[in-house]
Write an enzyme that holds these catalytic residues in place. Structure first.
Site, PDB file in Angstrom:
ATOM      1  CB  SER A 292      -8.703  -1.871   9.672  1.00  0.00           C
ATOM      2  OG  SER A 292      -8.240  -2.610   8.561  1.00  0.00           O
TER       3      SER A 292
ATOM      4  CE  LYS B 275      -4.274  -2.027   1.425  1.00  0.00           C
ATOM      5  NZ  LYS B 275      -5.512  -1.949   2.169  1.00  0.00           N
TER       6      LYS B 275
END
Length: 311
Positions: A75, A50
């Site tokens: 999260s 990411k």
């Protein structure tokens, strides 16, 4: 999105990311009956792929927008990625995290300089809080998986893998919000080979599998899976890409995820999180269909709560 855009994205983010290793295991090859190439994004900065999308999305903002900062809800891994990318680029990061987010990921966000805002673990609560921060600060909202600049950035992991191994028959990826599989599908198409992109997902959160069948975004009633990174659902930008480029999503049981995770830890001596192990679990489950082929697996991340291992 095309090859030119993908290569431009890769050039833009290269100074800020690692070109991660590709590893193999003779034992795993023998167990699968195929040649398996693991693209180790667990070795990426902040421990997950990411970083690629977060960095690209911030770099594409105007100087004025960067001044006001960025906000997301996540999260874990995107929360850390956006925090670190923002820190490197001198941008303020506001991170909305649910009460259920793993402690290790909250600590990561704090270490990377992100400001954490805790909310209830529902999509509605996350969106509401992110909107409030946006209105208060003027920060730009960057979605963890549904932002086109994020998706393009995520595709650079597969781009690197295919540059190194252009004759892969398939690439397996875990599916949560769909950013990784969408980016990987773009990359496979842009590289012009015959490489199929195959999604993998826990039975417990099989919304993408059902979305592929129905042609619309499906939700999960429960999220009872060890793969905490895959509890989100597809978005308006990721679903069309999946419908166009992906025709297979394999579902796996929780025991299969744990077994695959353990196999990677024991045999490859690397730390991977449960969400990453879902891809190997899917390949192992359907291994007869990939006999004697060359298969890539994107190990999405290695941010594990070591105090809460399943073995």
């Amino acid at each position: 999105m095309n090859r030119t855009q993908l290569l431009a994205c890769h050039d833009l983010i290269k100074p800020y990311i690692h070109k991660t290793a590709v590893l193999t295991s003779r034992l795993i090859n023998a167990a699968i009956g195929a040649e398996v190439f693991f693209k180790c994004e667990n070795f990426q900065r902040m421990g997950a792929y990411k970083m690629r999308g977060a960095t690209h999305a911030i770099l594409k903002l105007t100087p004025e927008a960067r001044e006001k900062g960025v906000v997301t809800h996540s999260s874990g891994n995107f929360a850390q990625a956006l925090s670190l990318s923002a820190q490197m680029l001198g941008v303020k990061a506001h991170i909305v995290m649910p009460t259920t987010a793993p402690e290790v990921k909250k600590i990561g966000v704090q270490e990377y300089g992100g400001s954490i805002y805790i909310c209830e673990p529902t999509l509605e609560a996350r969106n509401t809080m992110a909107r409030e921060i946006q209105e208060k600060t003027g920060a730009t909202f960057l979605h963890p998986s549904n932002d086109l600049d994020v998706i393009l950035g995520q595709g650079t992991a597969a781009l690197e893998l295919l540059e190194e191994y252009p004759d892969l028959n398939a690439i397996f990826v875990p599916v949560g919000g769909g950013g990784l599989i969408a980016g990987t599908a773009f990359a496979a198409a842009a590289m012009g080979g015959n490489c199929r992109v195959i999604g993998t997902e826990p039975f417990e959160v099989d919304d993408a599998y059902r979305s592929l069948q129905s042609g619309k975004i499906e939700s999960n009633l429960t999220t009872n899976t060890i793969a905490d990174g895959l509890k989100t659902q597809l978005g308006s930008n990721t679903l069309p890409v999946i419908l166009e480029y992906v025709n297979t999503i394999i579902r796996v049981e929780e025991e299969e995820i744990i077994a695959a995770m353990r196999l990677i830890w024991e045999r490859m001596k690397i730390i991977v999180e449960p969400s990453s192990a879902v891809a190997l679990a899917g390949l192992y489950r359907e291994r007869s269909k990939f006999k004697d082929q060359k298969v890539g697996i994107i190990i999405s991340g290695g941010n594990v709560d070591l105090g809460n291992l399943p073995f």
